[in-house]
Design a protein around this motif. Structure first.
Motif, short mmCIF file in Angstrom:
data_model
loop_
_atom_site.label_atom_id
_atom_site.label_comp_id
_atom_site.label_asym_id
_atom_site.label_seq_id
_atom_site.Cartn_x
_atom_site.Cartn_y
_atom_site.Cartn_z
N ARG A 70 0.89 -1.39 -0.16
CA ARG A 70 -0.04 0.14 0.04
C ARG A 70 0.81 1.33 -0.05
O ARG A 70 0.44 2.19 -0.80
CB ARG A 70 -0.89 -0.07 1.23
CG ARG A 70 -1.95 1.22 1.28
CD ARG A 70 -2.80 1.39 -0.12
NE ARG A 70 -3.61 2.50 0.24
CZ ARG A 70 -4.74 2.67 0.65
NH1 ARG A 70 -5.23 1.46 1.39
NH2 ARG A 70 -5.41 3.83 0.76
N TRP A 71 1.95 1.30 0.83
CA TRP A 71 2.78 2.38 0.98
C TRP A 71 3.30 2.77 -0.49
O TRP A 71 3.44 3.78 -1.12
CB TRP A 71 4.02 1.92 1.64
CG TRP A 71 3.48 2.02 3.03
CD1 TRP A 71 2.33 2.54 3.84
CD2 TRP A 71 4.31 1.51 4.13
NE1 TRP A 71 2.26 2.36 5.13
CE2 TRP A 71 3.57 1.55 5.44
CE3 TRP A 71 5.46 0.93 4.49
CZ2 TRP A 71 3.76 1.22 6.62
CZ3 TRP A 71 6.05 0.34 5.74
CH2 TRP A 71 4.97 0.34 6.56
N LEU A 72 3.83 1.47 -1.26
CA LEU A 72 4.38 1.57 -2.59
C LEU A 72 3.31 2.27 -3.51
O LEU A 72 3.69 3.08 -4.47
CB LEU A 72 4.89 0.13 -3.11
CG LEU A 72 5.48 0.09 -4.26
CD1 LEU A 72 6.68 1.06 -4.70
CD2 LEU A 72 5.65 -1.29 -4.74
N LEU A 137 -6.49 17.35 5.19
CA LEU A 137 -5.38 16.57 6.03
C LEU A 137 -5.59 15.19 5.96
O LEU A 137 -6.88 14.62 5.79
CB LEU A 137 -5.41 16.90 7.59
CG LEU A 137 -4.73 18.29 7.69
CD1 LEU A 137 -4.91 18.55 9.37
CD2 LEU A 137 -3.38 18.67 7.26
N ASN A 138 -4.58 14.42 5.91
CA ASN A 138 -4.73 12.97 5.78
C ASN A 138 -5.33 12.28 4.52
O ASN A 138 -6.42 11.41 4.86
CB ASN A 138 -5.20 12.31 7.08
CG ASN A 138 -4.77 10.94 7.42
OD1 ASN A 138 -3.69 10.67 7.23
ND2 ASN A 138 -5.72 10.09 7.94
N SER A 218 -1.42 10.93 8.96
CA SER A 218 -1.12 10.46 10.16
C SER A 218 -1.48 9.00 10.20
O SER A 218 -1.38 7.91 10.76
CB SER A 218 -1.86 11.18 11.27
OG SER A 218 -3.47 11.05 10.70
N ASP A 219 -2.41 8.46 8.95
CA ASP A 219 -3.01 7.06 8.86
C ASP A 219 -1.83 6.33 8.10
O ASP A 219 -1.72 6.42 7.05
CB ASP A 219 -4.37 7.08 8.03
CG ASP A 219 -4.97 5.72 7.80
OD1 ASP A 219 -4.45 4.90 8.43
OD2 ASP A 219 -5.89 5.76 7.17
N PRO A 220 -1.57 5.10 8.82
CA PRO A 220 -0.54 4.37 8.17
C PRO A 220 -0.91 4.02 6.92
O PRO A 220 -0.22 3.48 5.92
CB PRO A 220 -0.40 3.46 9.03
CG PRO A 220 -0.73 3.67 10.34
CD PRO A 220 -1.78 4.80 10.14
N GLN A 221 -2.28 3.59 6.57
CA GLN A 221 -2.80 3.25 5.35
C GLN A 221 -2.27 4.35 4.17
O GLN A 221 -2.41 3.67 2.88
CB GLN A 221 -4.19 3.14 5.38
CG GLN A 221 -4.63 1.80 6.14
CD GLN A 221 -4.50 0.44 5.54
OE1 GLN A 221 -4.29 0.50 4.40
NE2 GLN A 221 -4.83 -0.31 6.25
N LEU A 229 9.36 3.68 5.43
CA LEU A 229 10.69 3.30 5.48
C LEU A 229 11.04 3.71 6.99
O LEU A 229 11.85 2.64 7.85
CB LEU A 229 11.76 3.76 4.47
CG LEU A 229 13.32 3.23 4.51
CD1 LEU A 229 13.69 3.52 3.11
CD2 LEU A 229 13.89 3.96 5.40
N ASN A 230 10.80 4.79 7.49
CA ASN A 230 11.08 5.16 8.75
C ASN A 230 10.58 4.33 9.99
O ASN A 230 10.99 4.42 10.89
CB ASN A 230 10.45 6.85 9.11
CG ASN A 230 11.03 7.32 10.21
OD1 ASN A 230 12.22 7.36 10.48
ND2 ASN A 230 10.03 7.63 11.30
#
Length: 275
Positions: A70-72, A137-138, A218-221, A229-230
């Protein structure tokens, strides 16, 4: 004289080779470490060939780490959309400043030059407050809309279009094309070198951006790869094997973009007439 020239070239090549090696070694070490175990990385020994080659790090980030795909995807979507919008709007604004006559043209250009002198850090808090008021935001739009134009590349495209031959535009007008038709069908295709340079810098800037997602998301999704990476940093230990694997995946799209646009980036453009 020729002997001095050869010696000068030899010294220049030697310096370039040394610089290339110094630059390449950290990348090769990171690539090698992405196939090492954590124990081997933190052991203190430096080697470019893993003692115990493993794909477990890539398996961990793609399979075990559920949010990594999902980050990718988030990074790809944001970087691609931002790049496309910048190519369109910066080019249109640069062309308007270079070719069109309208009230306020010179003051607007001076404002754009003034914006170039303002550090991005100064505008972070105002941008955050505006996005908060808009409820962005987000969100994807909070990441994309504030970065869909760039004063630096508006200025760059204006300088490019100032030197663009007017004869080609006049010929297009004689063939019945309007202003938009001339821009999209004649001018923009011939601006590929400038567009390629812009695409590389905009994509890399968006792809590598860490501070803006850190402030807005702020949402990891919705995290992008730099934020994701952090997250591999623990309280007492950093999982360098996973960080190196993510770094290699993180680097690959930039290399592909550069390889694709490189021939346009280094290619000059000459006008010897029109067909």
């Amino acid at each position: 004289m020729r002997k001095k020239t050869r010696i000068g070239k030899a010294l220049l090549y030697a310096v370039l080779v040394i610089y290339a090696v110094i630059t390449l070694i950290p990348f090769l070490w990171a690539l090698s470490s992405s196939f090492k175990t954590l124990e081997e990385i933190v052991s203190g020994t430096i080697s470019l060939i893993p003692n115990h080659f493993t794909l477990e790090n890539y398996k961990q980030i793609f399979v075990e780490q559920e949010l990594f795909p999902r980050w990718l995807l988030n990074s790809v979507v944001i970087a691609v959309v931002v790049t496309v919008l910048n190519l369109l709007f910066n080019s249109m604004a640069g062309y308007a400043l270079a070719r069109l006559q309208f009230p306020g043209r010179k003051p607007l250009f001076l404002i754009i030059l003034a914006v170039l002198m303002v550090p991005a850090q100064v505008t972070m808090i105002p941008n955050y407050l505006i996005l908060k008021q808009l409820g962005w935001l987000n969100s994807y739009q909070g990441m994309i809309v504030p970065t869909m134009i760039n004063a630096t590349f508006i200025f760059m495209m204006r300088q490019f279009f100032i030197n663009f031959p007017r004869e080609l535009e006049e010929a297009a007008e004689l063939d019945g094309l309007g202003r938009f038709g001339t821009f999209f069908r004649i001018v923009l295709p011939l601006a590929r070198p400038a567009l390629a340079a812009q695409a590389i810098f905009v994509f890399m800037g968006s792809w590598n951006d860490f501070m803006r997602p850190l402030i807005i998301l702020s949402d990891p999704q919705l995290f992008t790869l730099p934020l994701g990476l952090n997250s591999f940093k623990g309280q007492y230990i950093s999982y360098w094997n996973y960080i190196m694997a993510v770094s290699m995946v993180f680097t690959l799209p930039v290399l592909i973009i550069y390889a694709f646009f490189n021939r346009y980036f280094i290619k000059g453009i000459s006008f010897t007439g029109g067909k």
